[in-house]
Motif scaffolding. Structure first.
Motif, PDB file in Angstrom:
ATOM      1  N   VAL A  74      34.654  33.735  31.579  1.00 26.57           N
ATOM      2  CA  VAL A  74      35.598  34.121  32.633  1.00 26.57           C
ATOM      3  C   VAL A  74      36.799  34.851  32.037  1.00 26.57           C
ATOM      4  CG1 VAL A  74      36.870  31.917  32.677  1.00 26.57           C
ATOM      5  CG2 VAL A  74      36.762  33.346  34.730  1.00 26.57           C
ATOM      6  N   GLU A  75      37.210  34.470  30.847  1.00 28.46           N
ATOM      7  CA  GLU A  75      38.328  35.155  30.199  1.00 28.46           C
ATOM      8  C   GLU A  75      37.941  36.565  29.767  1.00 28.46           C
ATOM      9  OE1 GLU A  75      41.273  34.602  26.354  1.00 28.46           O
ATOM     10  OE2 GLU A  75      40.372  32.815  27.239  1.00 28.46           O
ATOM     11  N   VAL A  76      36.739  36.742  29.269  1.00 31.18           N
ATOM     12  CA  VAL A  76      36.270  38.072  28.879  1.00 31.18           C
ATOM     13  C   VAL A  76      36.172  38.967  30.117  1.00 31.18           C
ATOM     14  CG1 VAL A  76      34.358  39.391  27.891  1.00 31.18           C
ATOM     15  CG2 VAL A  76      35.037  37.221  26.847  1.00 31.18           C
ATOM     16  N   ILE A  77      35.591  38.439  31.194  1.00 30.98           N
ATOM     17  CA  ILE A  77      35.429  39.218  32.423  1.00 30.98           C
ATOM     18  C   ILE A  77      36.782  39.623  32.997  1.00 30.98           C
ATOM     19  CG2 ILE A  77      34.638  39.101  34.829  1.00 30.98           C
ATOM     20  CD1 ILE A  77      32.345  37.232  33.730  1.00 30.98           C
ATOM     21  N   THR A  78      37.709  38.689  33.089  1.00 35.42           N
ATOM     22  CA  THR A  78      39.020  39.019  33.665  1.00 35.42           C
ATOM     23  C   THR A  78      39.797  39.972  32.765  1.00 35.42           C
ATOM     24  OG1 THR A  78      39.999  36.976  32.787  1.00 35.42           O
ATOM     25  CG2 THR A  78      39.225  36.935  35.069  1.00 35.42           C
ATOM     26  N   THR A  79      39.660  39.835  31.467  1.00 33.73           N
ATOM     27  CA  THR A  79      40.350  40.749  30.548  1.00 33.73           C
ATOM     28  C   THR A  79      39.823  42.171  30.707  1.00 33.73           C
ATOM     29  OG1 THR A  79      40.774  38.975  28.964  1.00 33.73           O
ATOM     30  CG2 THR A  79      40.873  41.224  28.115  1.00 33.73           C
ATOM     31  N   GLY A 107      32.024  47.490  40.424  1.00 38.56           N
ATOM     32  CA  GLY A 107      30.714  47.002  39.989  1.00 38.56           C
ATOM     33  C   GLY A 107      30.825  45.707  39.210  1.00 38.56           C
ATOM     34  N   LEU A 108      31.810  45.628  38.330  1.00 45.05           N
ATOM     35  CA  LEU A 108      32.031  44.397  37.565  1.00 45.05           C
ATOM     36  C   LEU A 108      32.382  43.249  38.504  1.00 45.05           C
ATOM     37  CD1 LEU A 108      32.429  42.839  34.893  1.00 45.05           C
ATOM     38  CD2 LEU A 108      34.788  43.675  34.897  1.00 45.05           C
ATOM     39  N   MET A 109      33.257  43.514  39.468  1.00 42.90           N
ATOM     40  CA  MET A 109      33.655  42.468  40.409  1.00 42.90           C
ATOM     41  C   MET A 109      32.456  42.007  41.250  1.00 42.90           C
ATOM     42  SD  MET A 109      36.679  41.840  39.616  1.00 42.90           S
ATOM     43  CE  MET A 109      36.753  40.587  40.874  1.00 42.90           C
ATOM     44  N   ASP A 110      31.639  42.940  41.668  1.00 39.93           N
ATOM     45  CA  ASP A 110      30.460  42.601  42.461  1.00 39.93           C
ATOM     46  C   ASP A 110      29.487  41.757  41.639  1.00 39.93           C
ATOM     47  OD1 ASP A 110      28.802  42.904  44.882  1.00 39.93           O
ATOM     48  OD2 ASP A 110      27.506  44.092  43.565  1.00 39.93           O
ATOM     49  N   ALA A 111      29.242  42.182  40.414  1.00 42.45           N
ATOM     50  CA  ALA A 111      28.280  41.491  39.559  1.00 42.45           C
ATOM     51  C   ALA A 111      28.768  40.115  39.123  1.00 42.45           C
ATOM     52  CB  ALA A 111      27.969  42.340  38.331  1.00 42.45           C
ATOM     53  N   SER A 112      30.066  39.950  38.983  1.00 43.48           N
ATOM     54  CA  SER A 112      30.590  38.684  38.474  1.00 43.48           C
ATOM     55  C   SER A 112      31.102  37.761  39.569  1.00 43.48           C
ATOM     56  CB  SER A 112      31.701  38.957  37.459  1.00 43.48           C
ATOM     57  OG  SER A 112      32.803  39.591  38.087  1.00 43.48           O
ATOM     58  N   ALA A 113      30.946  38.146  40.820  1.00 43.23           N
ATOM     59  CA  ALA A 113      31.498  37.366  41.935  1.00 43.23           C
ATOM     60  C   ALA A 113      31.050  35.908  41.911  1.00 43.23           C
ATOM     61  CB  ALA A 113      31.126  38.014  43.263  1.00 43.23           C
ATOM     62  N   SER A 127      36.970  31.826  42.712  1.00 46.75           N
ATOM     63  CA  SER A 127      37.821  32.637  43.586  1.00 46.75           C
ATOM     64  C   SER A 127      39.259  32.624  43.082  1.00 46.75           C
ATOM     65  CB  SER A 127      37.734  32.154  45.029  1.00 46.75           C
ATOM     66  OG  SER A 127      38.160  30.818  45.123  1.00 46.75           O
ATOM     67  N   PHE A 128      39.647  31.606  42.327  1.00 46.30           N
ATOM     68  CA  PHE A 128      40.970  31.556  41.715  1.00 46.30           C
ATOM     69  C   PHE A 128      41.188  32.780  40.823  1.00 46.30           C
ATOM     70  CE2 PHE A 128      43.588  30.399  38.028  1.00 46.30           C
ATOM     71  CZ  PHE A 128      44.768  30.046  38.668  1.00 46.30           C
ATOM     72  N   HIS A 129      40.169  33.166  40.080  1.00 45.04           N
ATOM     73  CA  HIS A 129      40.252  34.334  39.201  1.00 45.04           C
ATOM     74  C   HIS A 129      39.912  35.623  39.940  1.00 45.04           C
ATOM     75  CE1 HIS A 129      40.813  31.972  35.579  1.00 45.04           C
ATOM     76  NE2 HIS A 129      39.813  31.196  35.951  1.00 45.04           N
ATOM     77  N   ALA A 130      38.961  35.546  40.865  1.00 51.44           N
ATOM     78  CA  ALA A 130      38.467  36.756  41.525  1.00 51.44           C
ATOM     79  C   ALA A 130      39.426  37.300  42.575  1.00 51.44           C
ATOM     80  CB  ALA A 130      37.107  36.475  42.152  1.00 51.44           C
ATOM     81  N   ALA A 131      40.122  36.443  43.291  1.00 53.85           N
ATOM     82  CA  ALA A 131      40.972  36.905  44.405  1.00 53.85           C
ATOM     83  C   ALA A 131      42.028  37.919  43.973  1.00 53.85           C
ATOM     84  CB  ALA A 131      41.607  35.714  45.114  1.00 53.85           C
ATOM     85  N   PRO A 132      42.812  37.657  42.928  1.00 50.29           N
ATOM     86  CA  PRO A 132      43.799  38.672  42.547  1.00 50.29           C
ATOM     87  C   PRO A 132      43.169  39.955  42.023  1.00 50.29           C
ATOM     88  CG  PRO A 132      43.962  36.738  41.099  1.00 50.29           C
ATOM     89  CD  PRO A 132      42.955  36.428  42.157  1.00 50.29           C
ATOM     90  N   LEU A 133      41.998  39.850  41.418  1.00 47.46           N
ATOM     91  CA  LEU A 133      41.313  41.050  40.938  1.00 47.46           C
ATOM     92  C   LEU A 133      40.806  41.875  42.119  1.00 47.46           C
ATOM     93  CD1 LEU A 133      39.345  39.514  37.929  1.00 47.46           C
ATOM     94  CD2 LEU A 133      41.449  40.877  37.850  1.00 47.46           C
ATOM     95  N   ARG A 134      40.293  41.209  43.142  1.00 46.07           N
ATOM     96  CA  ARG A 134      39.856  41.924  44.348  1.00 46.07           C
ATOM     97  C   ARG A 134      41.041  42.602  45.036  1.00 46.07           C
ATOM     98  NH1 ARG A 134      36.276  37.451  45.117  1.00 46.07           N
ATOM     99  NH2 ARG A 134      37.835  36.444  46.419  1.00 46.07           N
ATOM    100  N   ASP A 135      42.188  41.915  45.076  1.00 48.18           N
ATOM    101  CA  ASP A 135      43.392  42.511  45.673  1.00 48.18           C
ATOM    102  C   ASP A 135      43.815  43.754  44.891  1.00 48.18           C
ATOM    103  OD1 ASP A 135      43.435  40.492  47.554  1.00 48.18           O
ATOM    104  OD2 ASP A 135      45.030  39.351  46.563  1.00 48.18           O
ATOM    105  N   GLY A 136      43.780  43.651  43.571  1.00 48.35           N
ATOM    106  CA  GLY A 136      44.132  44.802  42.726  1.00 48.35           C
ATOM    107  C   GLY A 136      43.174  45.955  42.929  1.00 48.35           C
ATOM    108  N   LEU A 137      41.892  45.648  43.035  1.00 49.81           N
ATOM    109  CA  LEU A 137      40.879  46.676  43.266  1.00 49.81           C
ATOM    110  C   LEU A 137      41.148  47.396  44.586  1.00 49.81           C
ATOM    111  CD1 LEU A 137      38.213  48.183  42.824  1.00 49.81           C
ATOM    112  CD2 LEU A 137      37.019  46.151  43.722  1.00 49.81           C
ATOM    113  N   LYS A 138      41.399  46.642  45.634  1.00 51.90           N
ATOM    114  CA  LYS A 138      41.660  47.261  46.941  1.00 51.90           C
ATOM    115  C   LYS A 138      42.915  48.136  46.883  1.00 51.90           C
ATOM    116  CE  LYS A 138      41.874  46.664  51.778  1.00 51.90           C
ATOM    117  NZ  LYS A 138      40.982  46.296  52.802  1.00 51.90           N
ATOM    118  N   SER A 139      43.940  47.679  46.184  1.00 51.59           N
ATOM    119  CA  SER A 139      45.162  48.482  46.041  1.00 51.59           C
ATOM    120  C   SER A 139      44.871  49.796  45.323  1.00 51.59           C
ATOM    121  CB  SER A 139      46.231  47.702  45.274  1.00 51.59           C
ATOM    122  OG  SER A 139      46.649  46.577  46.003  1.00 51.59           O
ATOM    123  N   LEU A 140      44.039  49.737  44.288  1.00 54.85           N
ATOM    124  CA  LEU A 140      43.675  50.955  43.563  1.00 54.85           C
ATOM    125  C   LEU A 140      42.856  51.884  44.452  1.00 54.85           C
ATOM    126  CD1 LEU A 140      42.759  49.407  40.104  1.00 54.85           C
ATOM    127  CD2 LEU A 140      44.700  50.925  40.591  1.00 54.85           C
TER     128      LEU A 140
END
Length: 125
Positions: free
Chosen positions: A31-36, A73-79, A84-97
């Motif tokens: 999870v740390e590698v994926i989020t990094t 693609g990474l977010m979809d594959a690692s969902a 969700s604690f780790h995924a939610a802020p990443l999804r928010d960042g993705l949508k903002s981008l």
């Protein structure tokens, strides 16, 4: 001495050695590698969207598109692999981008055709 090469004195001093300061990649949780990786993709995309300080000089929407698409693609594959604690802020960042990309584009993509929308669904802004 101005270079960063340790001298014999500093190698035997009180500071920890290199091996103490590094972690073996096997010890890093997935999870740390994926989020990094996700954060690096987000940061690079933001720079290429011109969102960084002095950003207009680095703006490259073609590069931003690739990075955002890869992040989606990474977010979809690692969902299912990260909580969700780790995924939610990443999804928010993705949508903002994705929204920033749509705003930065002179000719916006059709809904569902923007970067990463293959994985996230249409982004409306």
């Amino acid at each position: 001495m101005s270079d960063a090469t340790p001298t014999p004195e500093s190698a035997t001093g009180d500071s920890p050695d290199f091996d103490t300061l590094t972690r073996d990649i096997a010890d890093v949780p997935a999870v740390e590698v994926i989020t990094t990786v996700a954060v690096h993709l987000m940061s690079a995309a933001a720079v290429n969207l011109g969102l960084a300080e002095g950003g207009e000089g680095h703006k490259d929407l073609d590069e931003a598109r690739k990075l955002i698409h890869s992040l989606a693609g990474l977010m979809d594959a690692s969902a299912t692999e990260i909580s969700s604690f780790h995924a939610a802020p990443l999804r928010d960042g993705l949508k903002s981008l994705q929204l920033a990309f749509r705003e930065a584009s002179e000719v916006p993509d059709e809904p569902g055709q923007g970067p990463g929308e293959k994985y996230t669904g249409p982004v409306f802004g």
